[in-house]
Design an enzyme around this catalytic site. Structure first.
Site, PDB file in Angstrom:
ATOM      1  N   ALA A  83       9.408   5.359  -3.595  1.00 24.70           N
ATOM      2  CA  ALA A  83       8.477   4.354  -3.758  1.00 24.70           C
ATOM      3  C   ALA A  83       7.372   4.351  -2.490  1.00 24.70           C
ATOM      4  O   ALA A  83       6.762   5.311  -1.887  1.00 24.70           O
ATOM      5  CB  ALA A  83       9.104   3.116  -3.849  1.00 24.70           C
ATOM      6  N   SER A  84       7.455   3.009  -1.895  1.00 25.76           N
ATOM      7  CA  SER A  84       6.311   3.029  -0.529  1.00 25.76           C
ATOM      8  C   SER A  84       6.739   3.876   0.794  1.00 25.76           C
ATOM      9  O   SER A  84       6.109   4.022   1.576  1.00 25.76           O
ATOM     10  CB  SER A  84       5.971   1.804  -0.284  1.00 25.76           C
ATOM     11  OG  SER A  84       5.400   0.978  -1.243  1.00 25.76           O
ATOM     12  N   VAL A  85       8.010   4.277   0.610  1.00 28.69           N
ATOM     13  CA  VAL A  85       8.412   5.200   1.759  1.00 28.69           C
ATOM     14  C   VAL A  85       7.688   6.287   1.664  1.00 28.69           C
ATOM     15  O   VAL A  85       7.475   7.173   2.785  1.00 28.69           O
ATOM     16  CB  VAL A  85      10.039   5.437   1.833  1.00 28.69           C
ATOM     17  CG1 VAL A  85      10.304   6.350   2.817  1.00 28.69           C
ATOM     18  CG2 VAL A  85      10.858   4.221   2.036  1.00 28.69           C
ATOM     19  N   LYS A  87       4.644   6.636   1.763  1.00 28.08           N
ATOM     20  CA  LYS A  87       3.349   6.431   2.494  1.00 28.08           C
ATOM     21  C   LYS A  87       3.566   7.123   3.693  1.00 28.08           C
ATOM     22  O   LYS A  87       2.305   7.655   4.251  1.00 28.08           O
ATOM     23  CB  LYS A  87       3.126   5.022   2.520  1.00 28.08           C
ATOM     24  CG  LYS A  87       2.757   4.202   1.350  1.00 28.08           C
ATOM     25  CD  LYS A  87       2.186   2.945   1.672  1.00 28.08           C
ATOM     26  CE  LYS A  87       1.931   2.071   0.205  1.00 28.08           C
ATOM     27  NZ  LYS A  87       2.769   2.226  -0.806  1.00 28.08           N
TER      28      LYS A  87
END
Length: 836
Positions: A83-85, A87
């Protein structure tokens, strides 16, 4: 020599502290393992946790399934959607391209994405969430079909076509933006000249030797690697898929997969220069500077918890909830990857490794019940699980290891009853167990009725000093405001404009503190002498704050039509919900007129006026003798005679109290008249005069209604049940709700059981504007009552008004058992419920 000695002492202190920390670490790992095991056993964790110090794993364990369809188990190789990790990997690729001279941070994004309809957005603004771009989710859902898979290219086309406005000018503030990182994916592709997945593999995966790290997205023309983990969620005791959706054709804000062990390799690489130079990485770990010179603690794909010490990032998408935590000062790393839509393990693990207090959720199971959920739906055989103070799930559930379990023995489990018109709160100090209410299944009472209320600061202070067994909400009383502003002994007049403004100011304060709205008792002398404009302006003030209006009408007998007209007009003018308190017809000549009144209320509803009512199941009321004189002419024999003939039955109307002559309590007005050798009308005037002369309190339970009207009012679709009761006096205080269930549902069959429950729970919560109360559903507060519909009945009478009901077996408030087997358990989990 002194310097050597000092250095030695510092070294010794450092060694001692390290030794202490080392001694504590194994114990922390034991605590961590125990906590994660319990979470896993209780269906609250499916995933992997890795904790390392100095790059060395001290804890590395997986719990649960990689794929619920195939029942494959998680292993060390299992790769989770980050998920947003993800980024931080996108940011690293930008940094690599910058070092390769293929882009600069201050490049206009349109250099790489021509035609993007926004100025002054740089690569760095995308990296730091300061671009002002709106999220792409709503745009994609509005302008793509349900069979379309969103890609980076199609997302960019949406922004070019529809040109949604920026939320703020670039650099003006910080606001998390998934859109920005999807655009970074396209920047990487344009600058590198290759697909993101290929550049990622070439620039990060291969140099670091990562074995289970890859890009994968929805409907990708790729074979899913064997290590890919599938997301899911627990729903009513069963695991159901919660994985990629049609928006997941994009790359940038998520959809990078990695194992916990690979993430540790990645994290450790940041201490060296395997990927980029240290000064380049340093920029990425520096708080972003905004246009006004202030900073925000976010760098390039990293949240800066404490500069040069603690960095972290979380990720949340479909079933995946993740954390990577770096303590660069002490070289500690925590990685938590989960795939079951439950983030509890993240907070628990974080607190344990940092030596902070933590609590594991407590669950309890109520099995083998006939569940009536408060929506009006038919009963169903099932079980229910509570987690802490809320309902977690219902279904075919089996107990967890060591879980507290209640066998419902096939009885009915319903939401705790909500008493929309209660006076039980007047005895908090002496009756904190609220036995009168909980013994009939009530878990929430609403005070502040008939125009009289506590001020909220006082009520909250009282509840803090003396916790109670049930929940309490309150209206703000009209008469209470009048007394505060006009003076307690100067209420027999209309307020002045200045006084009205002061009342409105007080009401606004109470609304800001959580009052449900304005209540009036217009038949009582504290509110009787007000005019319509005063009440309307105060009702508008409550409505302006999102509040409601509830009223004991101007009259329930001779001026009933006028009272109904007034509340309908208030509903029309304020556009706020309005409710008639304890709806009734208390004039003998109008008995049988319930259908006419209900038709009038239905007509008002058809015009958009949200008017409702509550009702208690008795044909006699409790109030002051003074209400029997509508003209307030207490010494007028004609009015007294009219009261005896039309407004109450003196033979069946019993004094609940008469402090001037306590022996009169429990006697009917006719009985007292016989002892005084006079007519009931004369006795009525004398009783009022004597109470006024002695300044002593009085009360009467007046027989004034016809049961056929009561039944019609109870059956109306917009009537919820109330008690209007207290801890003594009228038997309704101990028996209103069980009387409905016993007499009116089981014996007279005026409505189905599930309809009656709805009128005590879900409908009441709707009429009060209460969220997550009055229904049995995941996430709702665990206010519950277990009762036997075959035996439930009220036992309270005029002669024994505190007799406990039969058939109510157990009552829970906010997940705590407060009543069972006709006994209070001395548990006080009640809360003050504020207006939403």
């Amino acid at each position: 020599m002194q310097l050597i000695k000092k250095a030695f002492l510092l070294l010794l202190v450092s060694f001692t502290l390290h030794a202490v920390a080392f001694a504590q670490t194994p114990e922390k790992m034991r605590v961590l393992d125990s906590a994660l095991t319990k979470l896993y056993e209780r269906g609250m964790f499916n995933g992997a946790v890795l904790y390392a110090e100095q790059g060395k794993p001290l804890y590395n364990k997986s719990f649960g399934l990689s794929n619920i369809a195939t029942r494959e188990k998680l292993t060390a190789a299992s790769a989770f959607n980050l998920a947003s990790v993800s980024k931080q990997f996108m940011a690293m690729m930008i940094m690599i391209l910058k070092e390769q001279g293929k882009l600069n941070y201050d490049d206009d994004v349109r250099k790489f994405i021509p035609g993007l309809p926004y100025e002054h957005i740089t690569v760095q603004r995308l990296l730091t969430h300061t671009s002002g771009l709106p999220e792409y989710f709503e745009l994609a859902q509005a302008y793509t079909g349900v069979l379309d898979t969103l890609t980076n290219e199609s997302m960019i086309r949406l922004f070019k076509t529809y040109k949604p406005a920026l939320r703020f000018q670039p650099g003006e503030r910080w606001e998390y933006s998934n859109t920005g990182y999807v655009l970074l994916g396209s920047v990487i592709q344009a600058a590198s000249g290759m697909p993101v997945a290929e550049f990622f593999k070439k620039s990060i995966v291969q140099p670091l030797g990562l074995k289970n790290t890859f890009v994968y997205h929805y409907k990708a023309n790729l074979t899913a690697p064997a290590s890919r983990v599938f997301g899911f969620q627990r729903l009513d005791g069963k695991n159901v898929p919660n994985d990629l959706v049609r928006l997941d054709g994009v790359i940038g804000d998520g959809n990078i997969y990695a194992s916990a062990e690979d993430l540790l390799i990645w994290e450790q690489s940041l201490y060296g220069e395997k990927l980029v130079k240290k000064n380049t990485l340093s920029e990425a770990l520096t708080p972003v500077q905004l246009n006004d010179g202030t900073t925000y603690p976010y760098g390039f794909g990293w949240e800066i918890i404490e500069k040069n010490k603690i960095y972290e990032h979380t990720g949340s998408w479909v079933g995946f909830l993740n954390l990577i935590y770096r303590d660069v000062e002490q070289k500690r790393t925590l990685i938590v990857l989960t795939s079951s839509s439950n983030a509890r393990a993240i907070s628990v693990a974080n607190k344990i490794i940092n030596g902070k207090p933590f609590q594991l959720p407590e669950t309890q199971l109520i099995a083998n019940v006939s569940l009536i959920d408060g929506t009006g739906a038919a009963p169903r055989k099932t079980s229910l699980r509570i987690k802490n103070n809320k309902i977690w799930e219902t279904g075919d559930l089996t107990p967890f290891p060591g879980e507290e379990t209640t066998d419902g023995q096939g009885m009915t489990l319903a939401p705790g009853f909500i008493d929309s018109h209660s006076h039980h709160a007047s005895h908090i100090e002496t009756h904190a167990d609220m036995l009168a209410a909980v013994s009939q299944g009530v878990t929430t009472i609403v005070s502040g009725q008939d125009g009289g209320s506590y001020y909220i600061d006082s009520l909250e202070a009282l509840l803090k000093r003396r916790p109670v067994a049930i929940n309490i909400a309150t209206y703000t009383g009209h008469a209470t405001l009048r007394e505060q502003v006009m003076g307690e002994k100067d209420l027999h007049r209309i307020s002045t404009p200045d006084e009205l403004e002061k009342m409105k100011a007080l009401l606004r304060q109470e609304m800001s503190k959580g009052s449900l709205g304005l209540s009036t008792g217009l038949e009582y002398e504290g509110g009787f002498y007000s005019n319509r404009d005063e009440v309307l302006q105060l009702a508008k003030t409550a409505a302006d704050s999102g509040g409601r209006y509830i009223s004991h009408l101007l009259s329930e007998d001779v001026r009933l039509a006028e009272g109904l007209d007034q509340i309908i007009e208030i509903g029309r003018a304020t556009k706020a919900p309005v409710q008639i308190s304890h709806i009734k017809i208390a004039l003998r000549d109008q008995w049988g007129g319930a259908s006419r009144i209900l038709a009038q209320l239905q007509k008002a509803r058809s015009e958009g006026i949200n008017i409702t009512a509550d009702c208690y199941p008795y044909d006699y009321w409790k109030s002051t003798l003074r209400v029997l004189f509508p003209e307030k002419d207490f010494t007028n024999p004609v009015s007294a005679d009219y009261a005896v003939r039309q407004l109450f039955d003196p033979e069946k109307s019993v004094l609940s109290s008469f402090d001037a002559f306590p022996a009169y309590a429990g006697k009917s007005v006719s009985e007292i008249a016989v002892t005084r050798n006079e007519k009931p009308a004369q006795t009525l005037m004398w009783l009022i005069a004597e109470a006024e002369r002695t300044q002593k309190s009085e009360g009467v339970m007046g027989k004034s209604m016809d049961e056929a009207d009561v039944i019609d009012f109870l059956k109306w679709g917009q009537t919820n049940i109330c008690s209007d009761g207290a801890n003594s006096g009228h038997p309704r205080g101990y028996g209103a709700f069980t009387r409905v269930l016993g007499r009116y549902v089981r014996e007279l069959k005026i409505m189905p059981l599930e309809t009656a429950i709805y009128k005590m729970t879900g409908l009441t919560a709707e009429h009060l504007g209460l969220d997550n109360r009055g229904v049995i559903a995941p996430g709702a507060f665990a206010d519950l009552v277990l009762f036997d519909p075959a035996t439930v009945k009220d036992n309270a009478t005029i002669q024994n008004n505190q007799a406990l009901s039969d058939g109510v077996e157990k009552v829970w408030v906010n997940g705590k058992l407060v009543y069972q087997h006709k006994k209070s358990l001395g548990v006080y989990p009640g809360v003050f419920i504020k207006r939403n």
